[in-house]
Write a protein that holds these residues in place. Structure first.
Motif, PDB file in Angstrom:
ATOM      1  N   SER A  86      42.510  39.068  48.689  1.00  0.00           N
ATOM      2  CA  SER A  86      41.108  38.657  48.824  1.00  0.00           C
ATOM      3  C   SER A  86      40.516  38.735  47.421  1.00  0.00           C
ATOM      4  O   SER A  86      41.243  38.921  46.457  1.00  0.00           O
ATOM      5  CB  SER A  86      40.366  39.541  49.834  1.00  0.00           C
ATOM      6  N   ALA A  87      39.211  38.650  47.304  1.00  0.00           N
ATOM      7  CA  ALA A  87      38.578  38.578  45.984  1.00  0.00           C
ATOM      8  C   ALA A  87      38.950  39.741  45.069  1.00  0.00           C
ATOM      9  O   ALA A  87      39.355  39.526  43.921  1.00  0.00           O
ATOM     10  CB  ALA A  87      37.063  38.495  46.139  1.00  0.00           C
ATOM     11  N   SER A  88      38.828  40.980  45.538  1.00  0.00           N
ATOM     12  CA  SER A  88      39.079  42.119  44.660  1.00  0.00           C
ATOM     13  C   SER A  88      40.067  43.123  45.250  1.00  0.00           C
ATOM     14  O   SER A  88      40.174  44.248  44.775  1.00  0.00           O
ATOM     15  CB  SER A  88      37.759  42.839  44.347  1.00  0.00           C
ATOM     16  N   SER A  89      40.790  42.720  46.286  1.00  0.00           N
ATOM     17  CA  SER A  89      41.771  43.621  46.887  1.00  0.00           C
ATOM     18  C   SER A  89      42.968  42.816  47.376  1.00  0.00           C
ATOM     19  O   SER A  89      42.910  41.592  47.474  1.00  0.00           O
ATOM     20  CB  SER A  89      41.155  44.413  48.038  1.00  0.00           C
ATOM     21  N   THR A 125      40.808  46.987  43.838  1.00  0.00           N
ATOM     22  CA  THR A 125      40.727  46.921  42.383  1.00  0.00           C
ATOM     23  C   THR A 125      39.267  47.025  41.947  1.00  0.00           C
ATOM     24  O   THR A 125      38.354  46.892  42.758  1.00  0.00           O
ATOM     25  CB  THR A 125      41.334  45.609  41.840  1.00  0.00           C
ATOM     26  N   SER A 126      39.075  47.277  40.662  1.00  0.00           N
ATOM     27  CA  SER A 126      37.731  47.377  40.087  1.00  0.00           C
ATOM     28  C   SER A 126      37.817  46.939  38.630  1.00  0.00           C
ATOM     29  O   SER A 126      38.877  46.542  38.151  1.00  0.00           O
ATOM     30  CB  SER A 126      37.214  48.818  40.171  1.00  0.00           C
ATOM     31  N   LEU A 135      48.980  38.416  34.350  1.00  0.00           N
ATOM     32  CA  LEU A 135      47.966  38.542  35.394  1.00  0.00           C
ATOM     33  C   LEU A 135      46.624  38.948  34.797  1.00  0.00           C
ATOM     34  O   LEU A 135      46.555  39.833  33.958  1.00  0.00           O
ATOM     35  CB  LEU A 135      48.364  39.601  36.422  1.00  0.00           C
ATOM     36  N   ALA A 136      45.562  38.306  35.270  1.00  0.00           N
ATOM     37  CA  ALA A 136      44.221  38.661  34.824  1.00  0.00           C
ATOM     38  C   ALA A 136      43.411  39.271  35.960  1.00  0.00           C
ATOM     39  O   ALA A 136      42.317  39.760  35.749  1.00  0.00           O
ATOM     40  CB  ALA A 136      43.507  37.424  34.277  1.00  0.00           C
ATOM     41  N   GLY A 140      45.641  36.061  40.455  1.00  0.00           N
ATOM     42  CA  GLY A 140      46.952  35.684  39.922  1.00  0.00           C
ATOM     43  C   GLY A 140      48.108  36.105  40.814  1.00  0.00           C
ATOM     44  O   GLY A 140      49.258  35.752  40.549  1.00  0.00           O
ATOM     45  N   LEU A 141      47.808  36.862  41.876  1.00  0.00           N
ATOM     46  CA  LEU A 141      48.860  37.302  42.792  1.00  0.00           C
ATOM     47  C   LEU A 141      49.088  36.271  43.883  1.00  0.00           C
ATOM     48  O   LEU A 141      48.158  35.581  44.296  1.00  0.00           O
ATOM     49  CB  LEU A 141      48.474  38.632  43.447  1.00  0.00           C
TER      50      LEU A 141
END
Length: 175
Positions: A86-89, A125-126, A135-136, A140-141
């Protein structure tokens, strides 16, 4: 104790629990033995004069015992397969054997989950999360990528997978 020894650690009401968050944004708790989950990396400070090592050594679980003065949650490393993003996880599955592997490979995971397995972990992630080049970020995953993550693994609301349950232990990713 020799490396690889089994040690049963007793936790008292006076045992202090801490998180070595290293500046990571942490919203989960780690305040008692109820927050322990197999697969976490912890450092235990043993209370003075509580370590008991029989002359036969620590060959099996329960032979050697100690009482914890402090238990500190540390960053650990887990390798798994990206199941979704998802966006940040992102979620990883196909976890190491410490987490069990299927309903036929149940193991003690926590005090309230004596015969279960962890089938996936939610990686949050944060801005403090470091991604290795190229990966940025999570974008990128891709599903089925094999990744190694380092961070703080929490029990969260996990108490074992039940059919259709979306509860999974959260990991706050660091470097």
């Amino acid at each position: 104790l020799p490396l690889g020894s089994f040690l049963t650690v007793n936790i008292l009401g006076s045992t202090q629990f801490r998180i070595d968050d290293d500046g990571l944004p942490v919203s989960s708790t780690f305040a008692s033995g109820n927050d322990l989950l197999a697969g976490q990396t912890v450092e235990v400070d043993i209370a003075n004069n509580t370590l008991v090592v029989p002359t036969a050594g620590c060959g099996t679980i329960g032979n050697c015992t100690a009482t914890a003065e402090k238990v500190r949650l540390e960053k650990g490393t887990i390798t798994g397969r990206v199941a979704s993003t998802s966006a940040s996880s992102f979620t990883i599955d196909q976890l190491p054997s410490i987490f069990g592997s299927a309903i036929t490979n149940l193991r003690p995971m926590s005090a309230d989950c004596q015969l279960c397995f962890v089938n996936s972990i939610l990686v949050n992630t944060s801005s403090q999360t470091e991604f290795e080049s190229p990966l940025a970020g999570v974008s990128g995953l891709a599903t089925n990528n094999i990744v190694t993550v380092r961070g703080l693994l929490f029990k969260g609301g996990f108490a074992g997978p039940s059919p259709g349950s979306s509860l999974r232990p959260p990991l706050v990713a660091g470097e």
